[in-house]
Design a protein around this motif. Sequence first.
Motif: not given
Ligand code: NAP
Length: 255
Positions: A19-23, A41-45, A67-70, A93-95, A163-165, A167-169, A194-200
């Motif tokens: 629903g948002r960002g890279i996904g 989506w998990v929190s933002r329909p 759906a919560d992927v966890a 596998n984007n969440a 912790d996130y690093a 998890a991603k490893a 991804p590196g530094l990407i403009a998302t939430d």
């Molecule tokens: P984002 O804008 O915060 O979007 C995160 C997305 O993940 C949202 O659609 C959110 O759903 C969903 N999500 C979160 N928890 C979830 C769960 N438990 N189950 C299902 N969906 C869940 O982040 P983003 O930057 O696009 O991130 C996408 C991926 O890229 C992530 O894996 C992130 O770690 C990775 N990444 C991002 C960057 C960066 O700089 N942006 C860099 C490296 C890696 P809702 O909309 O419903 O909340």
Amino acid sequence: MTEPEEGPGRPVCVVTGGGRGIGAATCLRLAADGWDVCLTWVSRPEPAKAVAAACRSLGARALVLQADVAREADVQRTFAAAAGLGRVRGLVNNAGVLGPQSRVEHLDAARIRRTLEVNTLGAILCAREAVRLMSRRSGGDGGAVVNVSSRAAVLGAPDEYVDYAAAKAGVDALTVGLAKEAAADGIRVNGVRPGLIATDIHASGGEPGRVARLAPSVPLARGGEPDEVAAAIAWLLSDDASYVTGATLDVSGGR
Ligand code: NAP
């Protein structure tokens, strides 16, 4: 869940967190490339429904569901719904989530657990369901998985979210191992970092301006856009990447 519209038999791709960002950018790119999409989506329909509508306007069929992927039951329900839409040939596998920036000594177990469960357990559960559906051994058509990791897996994210690093490893190791395991089933498994990407996501770490602060440290001297990651994901899913498996591609402007 939104009922799918009638349409031709295009391959189906599951995109978690679509629903948002890279996904979201990935769903739109895949719809334009000829895929039908099942996005979660998990929190933002509302943003997810808007992405699904935009995919439909590009000629794709699109399912959108919470759906919560966890949560294992949520993941199983997602793939059952995707299989109802058509032949599942892809998973992104984007969440992903990260917590507020913190040194390790200040992290509590609940935050660490959630970070590992969403980013790593969730990715493995989704990959498992995708293999079950796509494996030629069990009557599937084969397909491709793309795991969205992070440059943090290599850089370590000190003082921010180690912790996130970590998890991603784990996601990177999933890519290596599952690629070898599923190759004979007709399934390629790759990743992007991804590196530094403009998302939430940076705001959820407590620093909405993080990309601007760190952009000078990027060799290409800017942050990236979600579309630029989506393009790499779409290529790895496509037949153009037919001899690529077990690889993780940095999409990070050189940082
Ligand atoms: P984002 O804008 O915060 O979007 C995160 C997305 O993940 C949202 O659609 C959110 O759903 C969903 N999500 C979160 N928890 C979830 C769960 N438990 N189950 C299902 N969906 C869940 O982040 P983003 O930057 O696009 O991130 C996408 C991926 O890229 C992530 O894996 C992130 O770690 C990775 N990444 C991002 C960057 C960066 O700089 N942006 C860099 C490296 C890696 P809702 O909309 O419903 O909340």
